[in-house]
Design an enzyme around this catalytic site. Structure first.
Site, PDB file in Angstrom:
ATOM      1  N   SER A   1     -11.205 -11.736 -16.797  1.00 36.91           N
ATOM      2  CA  SER A   1     -10.589 -10.409 -16.762  1.00 36.91           C
ATOM      3  C   SER A   1      -9.459 -10.340 -15.739  1.00 36.91           C
ATOM      4  O   SER A   1      -8.912  -9.265 -15.483  1.00 36.91           O
ATOM      5  CB  SER A   1     -11.649  -9.354 -16.435  1.00 36.91           C
ATOM      6  OG  SER A   1     -12.278  -9.690 -15.216  1.00 36.91           O
TER       7      SER A   1
ATOM      8  N   THR B   1     -11.311  -5.744 -12.965  1.00 42.31           N
ATOM      9  CA  THR B   1     -10.262  -5.916 -11.957  1.00 42.31           C
ATOM     10  C   THR B   1     -10.814  -6.429 -10.628  1.00 42.31           C
ATOM     11  O   THR B   1     -11.845  -5.934 -10.161  1.00 42.31           O
ATOM     12  CB  THR B   1      -9.597  -4.550 -11.681  1.00 42.31           C
ATOM     13  OG1 THR B   1      -9.105  -4.031 -12.906  1.00 42.31           O
ATOM     14  CG2 THR B   1      -8.478  -4.653 -10.662  1.00 42.31           C
TER      15      THR B   1
ATOM     16  N   THR C   1      -5.498  -7.781 -12.582  1.00 43.54           N
ATOM     17  CA  THR C   1      -6.336  -7.800 -13.792  1.00 43.54           C
ATOM     18  C   THR C   1      -5.522  -8.218 -15.006  1.00 43.54           C
ATOM     19  O   THR C   1      -4.295  -8.075 -15.014  1.00 43.54           O
ATOM     20  CB  THR C   1      -6.932  -6.389 -14.044  1.00 43.54           C
ATOM     21  OG1 THR C   1      -7.806  -6.431 -15.160  1.00 43.54           O
ATOM     22  CG2 THR C   1      -5.864  -5.348 -14.316  1.00 43.54           C
TER      23      THR C   1
ATOM     24  N   ARG D   1       0.563  -2.368 -23.505  1.00 46.68           N
ATOM     25  CA  ARG D   1      -0.237  -1.448 -22.691  1.00 46.68           C
ATOM     26  C   ARG D   1      -0.209  -1.873 -21.212  1.00 46.68           C
ATOM     27  O   ARG D   1      -0.374  -3.043 -20.878  1.00 46.68           O
ATOM     28  CB  ARG D   1      -1.680  -1.444 -23.189  1.00 46.68           C
ATOM     29  CG  ARG D   1      -2.605  -0.474 -22.433  1.00 46.68           C
ATOM     30  CD  ARG D   1      -3.474  -1.185 -21.421  1.00 46.68           C
ATOM     31  NE  ARG D   1      -4.511  -0.310 -20.852  1.00 46.68           N
ATOM     32  CZ  ARG D   1      -5.287  -0.654 -19.842  1.00 46.68           C
ATOM     33  NH1 ARG D   1      -5.182  -1.825 -19.282  1.00 46.68           N
ATOM     34  NH2 ARG D   1      -6.193   0.183 -19.369  1.00 46.68           N
ATOM     35  N   VAL D   2       0.016  -0.914 -20.350  1.00 49.85           N
ATOM     36  CA  VAL D   2      -0.097  -1.146 -18.913  1.00 49.85           C
ATOM     37  C   VAL D   2      -1.241  -0.275 -18.423  1.00 49.85           C
ATOM     38  O   VAL D   2      -1.343   0.895 -18.800  1.00 49.85           O
ATOM     39  CB  VAL D   2       1.222  -0.790 -18.191  1.00 49.85           C
ATOM     40  CG1 VAL D   2       1.055  -0.867 -16.686  1.00 49.85           C
ATOM     41  CG2 VAL D   2       2.341  -1.726 -18.644  1.00 49.85           C
ATOM     42  N   GLY D   3      -2.092  -0.845 -17.618  1.00 51.48           N
ATOM     43  CA  GLY D   3      -3.254  -0.098 -17.118  1.00 51.48           C
ATOM     44  C   GLY D   3      -2.963   0.600 -15.802  1.00 51.48           C
ATOM     45  O   GLY D   3      -1.806   0.824 -15.411  1.00 51.48           O
ATOM     46  N   ASP D   4      -4.023   0.936 -15.109  1.00 49.10           N
ATOM     47  CA  ASP D   4      -3.908   1.663 -13.840  1.00 49.10           C
ATOM     48  C   ASP D   4      -3.549   0.761 -12.658  1.00 49.10           C
ATOM     49  O   ASP D   4      -3.011   1.237 -11.657  1.00 49.10           O
ATOM     50  CB  ASP D   4      -5.237   2.365 -13.533  1.00 49.10           C
ATOM     51  CG  ASP D   4      -6.416   1.386 -13.492  1.00 49.10           C
ATOM     52  OD1 ASP D   4      -6.424   0.418 -14.295  1.00 49.10           O
ATOM     53  OD2 ASP D   4      -7.308   1.564 -12.653  1.00 49.10           O
TER      54      ASP D   4
ATOM     55  N   THR E   1     -11.604   0.073 -10.399  1.00 50.28           N
ATOM     56  CA  THR E   1     -11.817  -0.779 -11.561  1.00 50.28           C
ATOM     57  C   THR E   1     -12.497   0.062 -12.634  1.00 50.28           C
ATOM     58  O   THR E   1     -13.138   1.066 -12.330  1.00 50.28           O
ATOM     59  CB  THR E   1     -12.666  -2.015 -11.203  1.00 50.28           C
ATOM     60  OG1 THR E   1     -12.869  -2.794 -12.381  1.00 50.28           O
ATOM     61  CG2 THR E   1     -14.012  -1.656 -10.619  1.00 50.28           C
ATOM     62  N   GLY E   2     -12.329  -0.353 -13.869  1.00 51.67           N
ATOM     63  CA  GLY E   2     -12.893   0.415 -14.984  1.00 51.67           C
ATOM     64  C   GLY E   2     -11.795   0.829 -15.946  1.00 51.67           C
ATOM     65  O   GLY E   2     -10.699   0.258 -15.911  1.00 51.67           O
TER      66      GLY E   2
ATOM     67  N   GLY F   1      -8.775   2.070 -17.169  1.00 47.87           N
ATOM     68  CA  GLY F   1      -7.573   2.447 -16.435  1.00 47.87           C
ATOM     69  C   GLY F   1      -7.009   3.789 -16.836  1.00 47.87           C
ATOM     70  O   GLY F   1      -6.495   4.533 -15.988  1.00 47.87           O
TER      71      GLY F   1
HETATM   72  N1  ASP Z   1      -8.735  -0.983 -14.717  1.00 50.89           N
HETATM   73  C1  ASP Z   1      -8.395  -2.115 -15.546  1.00 50.89           C
HETATM   74  C2  ASP Z   1      -7.488  -1.652 -16.642  1.00 50.89           C
HETATM   75  O1  ASP Z   1      -7.722  -0.619 -17.220  1.00 50.89           O
HETATM   76  C3  ASP Z   1      -9.530  -2.847 -16.134  1.00 50.89           C
HETATM   77  C4  ASP Z   1     -10.802  -2.884 -15.359  1.00 50.89           C
HETATM   78  O2  ASP Z   1     -10.826  -2.828 -14.149  1.00 50.89           O
HETATM   79  O3  ASP Z   1     -11.837  -2.977 -15.984  1.00 50.89           O
HETATM   80  O4  ASP Z   1      -6.580  -2.361 -16.951  1.00 50.89           O
END
Ligand code: ASP
Length: 338
Positions: A84, A194, A212, A222-225, A245-246, A248
């Site tokens: 990941s 992450t 991540t 796609r761009v995450g958080d 994490t989680g 985004g």
């Molecule tokens: N936060 C990350 C994202 O959404 C992924 C993760 O931490 O699980 O890209």
């Protein structure tokens, strides 16, 4: 009156928070006997313990918190078994592996990259954006060209294991499937999400970073958080730092790491501050939480005195805390039961 009581008792939140934050900063800067701080490191998930060790070694060799954050995260980025983050990370819908990362220091300097292809150490590119450009964030091809121009070497980030996981996902993709797929990656050898790493060094300087490959099978582009400063990571050198994490998208909606640090500034402990952000996320996502059992979001936090905290929506999040003599994996408090 203690600082927290002062805040609780203050009816005008604006005025109260302002005054309390000034008091808070004074108090937070005081170390027992005027000594320097004892270093403390906190990071996300079980691989955090490894990142902590590398960061601790860097501090022991005289590095500051920023170098320690970068070193710790680089170690996770280059591990092909962590699916990941970095090399070996799970690809997007088109089988492209793209990385998101950011880094921030106690002086407010920050840099980020989004949807970065073909470079293992996204966190180092983020640091290079911070130190060698006037910008905060670069994305996609532009970020890649910037990295090449600064001496980073291109690498195929897709491992055989990640390719096989993609094929399996593609084979099983039916009309009813959630396009983003289950976010819970427990079935992938216990690898998760992450890497977020926050470091307080012996000068009481805080830095933080995240890296991540984002949500597996994400839509291309796609761009995450993680590269969003204030969402993925945030540092206020006089107060504290936080990382997430989680899912985004959920974090971006509440700019959660900033919320954690601002809550500390208003008097909350790192633990209380992480819980404030999680409660906000639950409030904002109450409908989706009922439907999607794998919907997870978590925060870690640290203040300038080295107090730490962590909270998650659901059971299962772990974070690692390194202090003098110990490196412990902690089961996070979670606030949502269903
Ligand atoms: N936060 C990350 C994202 O959404 C992924 C993760 O931490 O699980 O890209």
């Amino acid at each position: 009156m203690r600082r927290r009581e002062f805040i609780k008792n203050s009816s005008m939140i604006g005025v109260g928070a302002y005054t309390a934050s000034k008091l808070g900063i004074l108090e937070l800067n005081k170390f027992p006997g005027g000594k320097m701080a004892s270093p403390v490191i906190i990071s996300t998930w079980n691989f955090g313990t490894k990142a902590n060790e590398v960061a601790w070694k860097a501090l022991s060799a005289g590095s500051n918190s920023l170098d320690a954050v970068e070193q710790g995260i680089r170690m996770i980025e280059e591990d092909p078994n962590i699916m990941s983050v970095g090399y070996g990370g799970l690809p997007d819908e088109l089988m492209d592996v793209t990385l998101d990362a950011s880094i921030m220091d106690w002086r407010g300097n920050c840099g980020a990259v989004g949807a970065l292809p073909k470079i293992v150490h996204a966190v180092s590119v983020a640091r290079t954006v911070m130190e060698r450009s006037k910008h905060v964030m670069l994305v996609g091809e532009g970020a890649y060209e910037f990295a090449l121009a600064h001496g980073f070497k291109p690498t195929d980030l897709l491992t055989d294991k990640a390719r096989e996981a993609w094929l399996k996902w593609k084979d099983n993709l039916g009309p009813d499937n959630n396009w983003l797929g289950p976010h819970d990656m427990n079935d992938l050898d216990g690898n998760h999400d992450t890497i977020g790493l926050l470091v307080l060094d012996s000068k009481a300087h805080l830095s933080g970073g995240v890296s991540t490959s984002g949500l597996s099978w994400k839509i291309h582009g796609r761009v995450g958080d993680s590269p969003i400063i204030g969402a993925g990571v945030y540092v206020d050198g006089k107060v504290g730092a936080a990382a997430s994490t989680g899912v985004g998208e959920a974090n971006m909606r509440i700019v959660g790491s900033h919320l954690v640090v601002e809550s500390m500034k208003a008097g909350a402990s790192p633990q209380e501050a992480c819980e404030i952000a999680i409660r906000r996320a639950i409030e904002v996502h109450s409908k989706v939480l009922k439907k999607d059992k794998s919907f997870q979001l978590a925060y870690i936090g640290i203040d300038v005195r080295g107090e730490v905290g962590g909270a998650a929506i659901r059971k299962g999040f772990q974070y690692a805390v390194r202090k003098e003599g110990t490196n412990k994996l902690i089961d996070s408090k979670f606030l949502y039961n269903d």
